[in-house]
Design a protein around this motif. Structure first.
Motif, PDB file in Angstrom:
ATOM      1  N   ILE A  60      14.144  83.487  63.043  1.00 25.10           N
ATOM      2  CA  ILE A  60      13.910  82.179  63.669  1.00 25.10           C
ATOM      3  C   ILE A  60      13.184  81.224  62.732  1.00 25.10           C
ATOM      4  O   ILE A  60      13.386  80.006  62.782  1.00 25.10           O
ATOM      5  CB  ILE A  60      13.148  82.349  65.018  1.00 25.10           C
ATOM      6  CG1 ILE A  60      13.391  81.140  65.921  1.00 25.10           C
ATOM      7  CG2 ILE A  60      11.665  82.569  64.797  1.00 25.10           C
ATOM      8  CD1 ILE A  60      14.823  80.975  66.359  1.00 25.10           C
ATOM      9  N   THR A  61      12.323  81.739  61.840  1.00 24.42           N
ATOM     10  CA  THR A  61      11.613  80.826  60.935  1.00 24.42           C
ATOM     11  C   THR A  61      12.551  80.198  59.912  1.00 24.42           C
ATOM     12  O   THR A  61      12.196  79.186  59.297  1.00 24.42           O
ATOM     13  CB  THR A  61      10.480  81.557  60.199  1.00 24.42           C
ATOM     14  OG1 THR A  61      10.980  82.771  59.625  1.00 24.42           O
ATOM     15  CG2 THR A  61       9.314  81.851  61.111  1.00 24.42           C
ATOM     16  N   GLN A  62      13.745  80.751  59.742  1.00 21.54           N
ATOM     17  CA  GLN A  62      14.707  80.121  58.842  1.00 21.54           C
ATOM     18  C   GLN A  62      15.179  78.770  59.374  1.00 21.54           C
ATOM     19  O   GLN A  62      15.697  77.942  58.614  1.00 21.54           O
ATOM     20  CB  GLN A  62      15.905  81.048  58.616  1.00 21.54           C
ATOM     21  CG  GLN A  62      15.556  82.317  57.851  1.00 21.54           C
ATOM     22  CD  GLN A  62      16.776  83.169  57.585  1.00 21.54           C
ATOM     23  OE1 GLN A  62      17.731  82.717  56.948  1.00 21.54           O
ATOM     24  NE2 GLN A  62      16.766  84.406  58.071  1.00 21.54           N
ATOM     25  N   LEU A  63      14.981  78.522  60.660  1.00 21.74           N
ATOM     26  CA  LEU A  63      15.335  77.219  61.228  1.00 21.74           C
ATOM     27  C   LEU A  63      14.429  76.110  60.707  1.00 21.74           C
ATOM     28  O   LEU A  63      14.756  74.928  60.837  1.00 21.74           O
ATOM     29  CB  LEU A  63      15.260  77.264  62.760  1.00 21.74           C
ATOM     30  CG  LEU A  63      16.192  78.244  63.471  1.00 21.74           C
ATOM     31  CD1 LEU A  63      16.087  78.072  64.983  1.00 21.74           C
ATOM     32  CD2 LEU A  63      17.638  78.077  63.020  1.00 21.74           C
ATOM     33  N   LEU A  64      13.284  76.485  60.130  1.00 28.82           N
ATOM     34  CA  LEU A  64      12.386  75.480  59.563  1.00 28.82           C
ATOM     35  C   LEU A  64      13.046  74.741  58.390  1.00 28.82           C
ATOM     36  O   LEU A  64      12.610  73.647  58.025  1.00 28.82           O
ATOM     37  CB  LEU A  64      11.089  76.132  59.090  1.00 28.82           C
ATOM     38  CG  LEU A  64      10.176  76.705  60.190  1.00 28.82           C
ATOM     39  CD1 LEU A  64       9.051  77.523  59.564  1.00 28.82           C
ATOM     40  CD2 LEU A  64       9.606  75.592  61.053  1.00 28.82           C
ATOM     41  N   ARG A  65      14.090  75.325  57.804  1.00 29.52           N
ATOM     42  CA  ARG A  65      14.799  74.664  56.706  1.00 29.52           C
ATOM     43  C   ARG A  65      15.705  73.552  57.201  1.00 29.52           C
ATOM     44  O   ARG A  65      16.133  72.702  56.418  1.00 29.52           O
ATOM     45  CB  ARG A  65      15.678  75.676  55.944  1.00 29.52           C
ATOM     46  CG  ARG A  65      14.973  76.898  55.417  1.00 29.52           C
ATOM     47  CD  ARG A  65      15.864  77.600  54.391  1.00 29.52           C
ATOM     48  NE  ARG A  65      17.219  77.805  54.875  1.00 29.52           N
ATOM     49  CZ  ARG A  65      17.710  78.974  55.290  1.00 29.52           C
ATOM     50  NH1 ARG A  65      16.921  80.047  55.280  1.00 29.52           N
ATOM     51  NH2 ARG A  65      18.963  79.096  55.678  1.00 29.52           N
TER      52      ARG A  65
END
Length: 369
Positions: free
Chosen positions: A146-151
């Motif tokens: 889910i933290t890859q959505l920060l990109r």
């Protein structure tokens, strides 16, 4: 009820009225996704959010299969961003439900849900082959994805908002894996000033939008303390009076203004100590806030401030003149900061002189009305 309303909306003869009805259903469901009500029965807002997620999925699949032209880009964007936020939050059950709904809508192909922002990038993060085995209940599996959505610009703010309550929360496993995933992302962008600037803008927006909303602001301060301690914004610290630090300081001051919440005040003290690494006149303003807290009405806050300032000066030895370092450290460690305010104020004012910081002025109180 919500699904029935969506199906009913599709049956209208007037496409304009029909579209308006569908929009009204989505607005109601998206409003439900922001419900964090607590009462004597417990976290009733979580029940509302869970039902809203289910309804969003069922209504969307119904609309897509019947009249996909009724789904506007704004509706789909709002839905996917809200689900992204929920899939980054701290409660395993609701994070898992949000994640499964998010992926189900992303992978829907018969027909596909239109207007999903960054669809191709999302499919790379959540490929069809690996998603079935992803355990959203396990923080160790969920947060690295889910933290890859920060990109992705469209999802950055909402994902960060969801991560805030996880990183700054209380559950050990959730805190550990959510913070590690967040810091891994920050390490990747640390040398990219544009990407770091975009992230810091989103961070400030989360804080600004949730000022004095303790559900978010207290975990936010805890998360920010971790970020500063890990030098996540080291790229900015060499700039004179970087706007990020200036804005953070102003928001922190506003957050604790007249607050009596010791947890919030302790977290703010830690953030002020972390902000001391920034250069320029803003450093004097940070020191002023810390010295102000040395005479806070609560003895525990005075003691905490003295202890953390002592540790801060050991860490950042360029803050003060070496000639007065011993005097400052002795005063911080030897003074009984739990004595009455009038007594400790003398020691605090001496510290102001040594540190070259303006002494806080007593505010005259008017007559009681």
């Amino acid at each position: 009820v919500c699904v029935a309303a969506g199906v009913s909306a599709l049956g209208g003869s007037d496409s304009v009225v029909c579209e308006g009805n569908v929009s009204a259903v989505y607005r109601a469901l998206l409003d439900c996704m922001t419900d964090y009500t607590l009462d004597s029965r417990g976290d009733v807002g979580a029940w509302v959010r869970e039902a809203a997620m289910t309804s969003l999925m069922e209504v969307t699949l119904c609309v897509v299969g019947t009249a996909p032209q009724l789904l506007s880009p704004d509706l789909v964007n709002g839905m996917m961003c809200s689900l992204a936020q929920q899939s980054a939050e701290k409660i395993d059950r609701y994070r898992a439900h949000a994640g499964s709904v998010f992926v189900r809508l992303l992978h829907s192909n018969n027909p596909a849900v239109p207007h999903i922002p960054h669809r191709e990038e999302l499919l790379a993060i959540f490929p069809t082959e690996g998603t079935e085995s992803l355990n959203w209940n396990a923080p160790s599996q969920a947060f690295p994805h889910i933290t890859q959505l920060l990109r992705l610009p469209q999802y950055q703010y909402h994902t960060l908002l969801g991560l805030t309550v996880s990183v700054g929360g209380l559950t050990e496993s959730t805190v550990r894996f959510s913070s590690q995933s967040l810091f891994d992302h920050l390490m990747l962008i640390q040398q990219d000033r544009a990407a770091l600037g975009q992230f810091s803008d989103a961070l400030l927006r989360v804080f600004r939008d949730n000022l004095r909303n303790d559900r978010v602001s207290i975990p936010f301060l805890k998360m920010l303390d971790q970020m500063l301690a890990r030098a996540c914004f080291d790229t900015f610290t060499t700039d004179q009076d970087h706007q990020f630090c200036v804005d953070l300081l102003a928001l922190c001051k506003e957050e604790i203004k007249k607050s009596k919440d010791t947890q919030k005040l302790r977290s703010a003290i830690a953030v002020f100590c972390g902000l001391i690494q920034f250069q320029g006149e803003v450093r004097k303003k940070v020191l002023f806030q810390l010295l102000l807290l040395l005479c806070h009405p609560f003895p525990v806050i005075r003691k905490t401030t003295a202890s953390q300032v002592y540790e801060m000066l050991l860490t950042y030895d360029d803050v003060i003149d070496p000639d007065v370092m011993d005097d400052v450290m002795t005063s911080l460690s030897d003074t009984n900061w739990e004595e009455d305010v009038a007594t400790v104020r003398t020691h605090r004012n001496q510290l102001c002189d040594w540190l070259g910081v303006q002494k806080p002025q007593l505010v005259a109180r008017g007559p009681v009305q």
